[in-house]
Design a protein around this motif. Structure first.
Motif, PDB file in Angstrom:
ATOM      1  N   THR A 142      29.212  37.248  29.795  1.00  0.00           N
ATOM      2  CA  THR A 142      30.483  37.752  29.289  1.00  0.00           C
ATOM      3  C   THR A 142      31.470  37.814  30.450  1.00  0.00           C
ATOM      4  N   GLY A 143      32.686  37.337  30.191  1.00  0.00           N
ATOM      5  CA  GLY A 143      33.690  37.376  31.238  1.00  0.00           C
ATOM      6  C   GLY A 143      35.043  36.922  30.743  1.00  0.00           C
ATOM      7  N   VAL A 144      35.962  36.795  31.672  1.00  0.00           N
ATOM      8  CA  VAL A 144      37.321  36.362  31.377  1.00  0.00           C
ATOM      9  C   VAL A 144      37.384  34.840  31.465  1.00  0.00           C
ATOM     10  N   PRO A 145      37.861  34.147  30.428  1.00  0.00           N
ATOM     11  CA  PRO A 145      38.073  32.703  30.578  1.00  0.00           C
ATOM     12  C   PRO A 145      38.986  32.432  31.771  1.00  0.00           C
ATOM     13  N   LEU A 146      38.532  31.566  32.661  1.00  0.00           N
ATOM     14  CA  LEU A 146      39.294  31.309  33.874  1.00  0.00           C
ATOM     15  C   LEU A 146      40.697  30.800  33.567  1.00  0.00           C
ATOM     16  N   GLY A 147      40.827  29.976  32.530  1.00  0.00           N
ATOM     17  CA  GLY A 147      42.145  29.466  32.169  1.00  0.00           C
ATOM     18  C   GLY A 147      43.123  30.572  31.826  1.00  0.00           C
ATOM     19  N   ASP A 148      42.635  31.612  31.126  1.00  0.00           N
ATOM     20  CA  ASP A 148      43.505  32.740  30.796  1.00  0.00           C
ATOM     21  C   ASP A 148      43.976  33.454  32.053  1.00  0.00           C
ATOM     22  N   LEU A 149      43.070  33.605  33.009  1.00  0.00           N
ATOM     23  CA  LEU A 149      43.425  34.277  34.258  1.00  0.00           C
ATOM     24  C   LEU A 149      44.460  33.456  35.030  1.00  0.00           C
ATOM     25  N   LEU A 150      44.280  32.147  35.037  1.00  0.00           N
ATOM     26  CA  LEU A 150      45.242  31.290  35.742  1.00  0.00           C
ATOM     27  C   LEU A 150      46.613  31.343  35.084  1.00  0.00           C
ATOM     28  N   ASP A 151      46.639  31.435  33.767  1.00  0.00           N
ATOM     29  CA  ASP A 151      47.924  31.525  33.076  1.00  0.00           C
ATOM     30  C   ASP A 151      48.675  32.793  33.453  1.00  0.00           C
ATOM     31  N   ARG A 152      47.940  33.855  33.772  1.00  0.00           N
ATOM     32  CA  ARG A 152      48.587  35.116  34.134  1.00  0.00           C
ATOM     33  C   ARG A 152      49.331  35.011  35.469  1.00  0.00           C
ATOM     34  N   VAL A 153      48.826  34.167  36.352  1.00  0.00           N
ATOM     35  CA  VAL A 153      49.462  34.066  37.670  1.00  0.00           C
ATOM     36  C   VAL A 153      50.403  32.865  37.752  1.00  0.00           C
TER      37      VAL A 153
END
Length: 256
Positions: A142-153
């Protein structure tokens, strides 16, 4: 449970890559690093990457398994507890002061606490980890999709790769790092995972945060991640080949 239509081809590619990795581990690494052979291996890697992406679509998923397939204990390998003092202090306080730094070629360099990551939309998947040493293990992540995290920055246009900087120095040597291209970073099964089998990620398996890139072999799955750096090349990193093991002769492209 997802069983993608190209799973047979994935098994074939996985077997081929594992066999190749086993040869390297068995002593062929000196040959792979020789000046005469390196251009041949680089050309072969590029061909393998192109062939894999012809066989598998951008969105094709690694197989996902049922809960009854989960191994009673997920095997840990490589470093199982970094001995760096800064990491030990963070672990002693359950990583309350730990922060994931995201910088490089991004619009908004940021830091995220573990609590902040856990509060973001998450994904849970049951997948198989394939190691070049010849073993496999199924676990639930379980974790944060990396793409979602990249979109935040906000990823800037020149960026081509995400580099994962880690807390450990493997066997007391160089700092561990790994990388993915943006296409793999944005794949829906690529996670920054903080939980394993419905429990907090154990230190032996990479706490507080590790990479899960389910279409890649196990050595790409960086543990103890402290920083994400968006870059346009690897020239300034380690041996310039995109990862700790890649600098020692492994192939950068490890798709299965």
């Amino acid at each position: 449970m997802t069983r993608p239509p190209d799973s047979g081809r994935r098994r074939f590619l996985a077997g081929s890559m594992i066999a190749g990795g086993s040869l390297l581990l068995g002593g062929c690494d000196r040959l792979s690093r020789s000046g005469a052979m390196q251009p041949l291996f680089d050309a072969s890697e590029s061909l393998t990457q192109r062939a894999h992406r012809l066989l598998a679509s951008r969105e094709s998923l690694a197989r996902e398994y049922a809960p009854e397939d989960i191994a009673p204990r997920f095997r840990a390998n490589g470093t199982t507890r970094p001995d760096e003092a800064a990491y030990q202090r963070l672990a002693a306080d359950d990583f309350r002061d730990w922060r994931l730094r995201v910088d490089g070629l991004v619009e908004r360099p940021s830091e995220f606490s573990l609590a902040a990551l856990r509060a973001m939309p998450s994904r849970t998947q049951i997948t198989r980890h394939d190691c070049v040493e010849g073993w496999s293990c199924i676990g639930q992540w379980t974790g944060v999709p990396l793409g979602d995290l990249l979109d935040r920055v906000g990823v800037r246009a020149p960026a081509r790769f995400v580099v994962f900087h880690c807390a450990d120095r493997y066997r007391g040597g160089d700092s561990y790092y790994e990388s993915l291209d943006l296409r793999e970073a944005y794949h829906p099964q690529t996670l920054m995972a903080y939980a394993l089998n419905d429990a907090t990620l154990p230190i032996a398996n990479g706490a507080p945060l590790r990479l899960r890139a389910e279409r890649q072999l196990g050595y790409k799955m960086a543990k103890y991640v402290m920083r994400l750096e968006l870059v346009d090349s690897f020239a300034h990193l380690g041996g310039g080949r995109g990862g700790f093991w890649e600098d020692r002769g492994y192939r950068w492209w490890a798709g299965i």
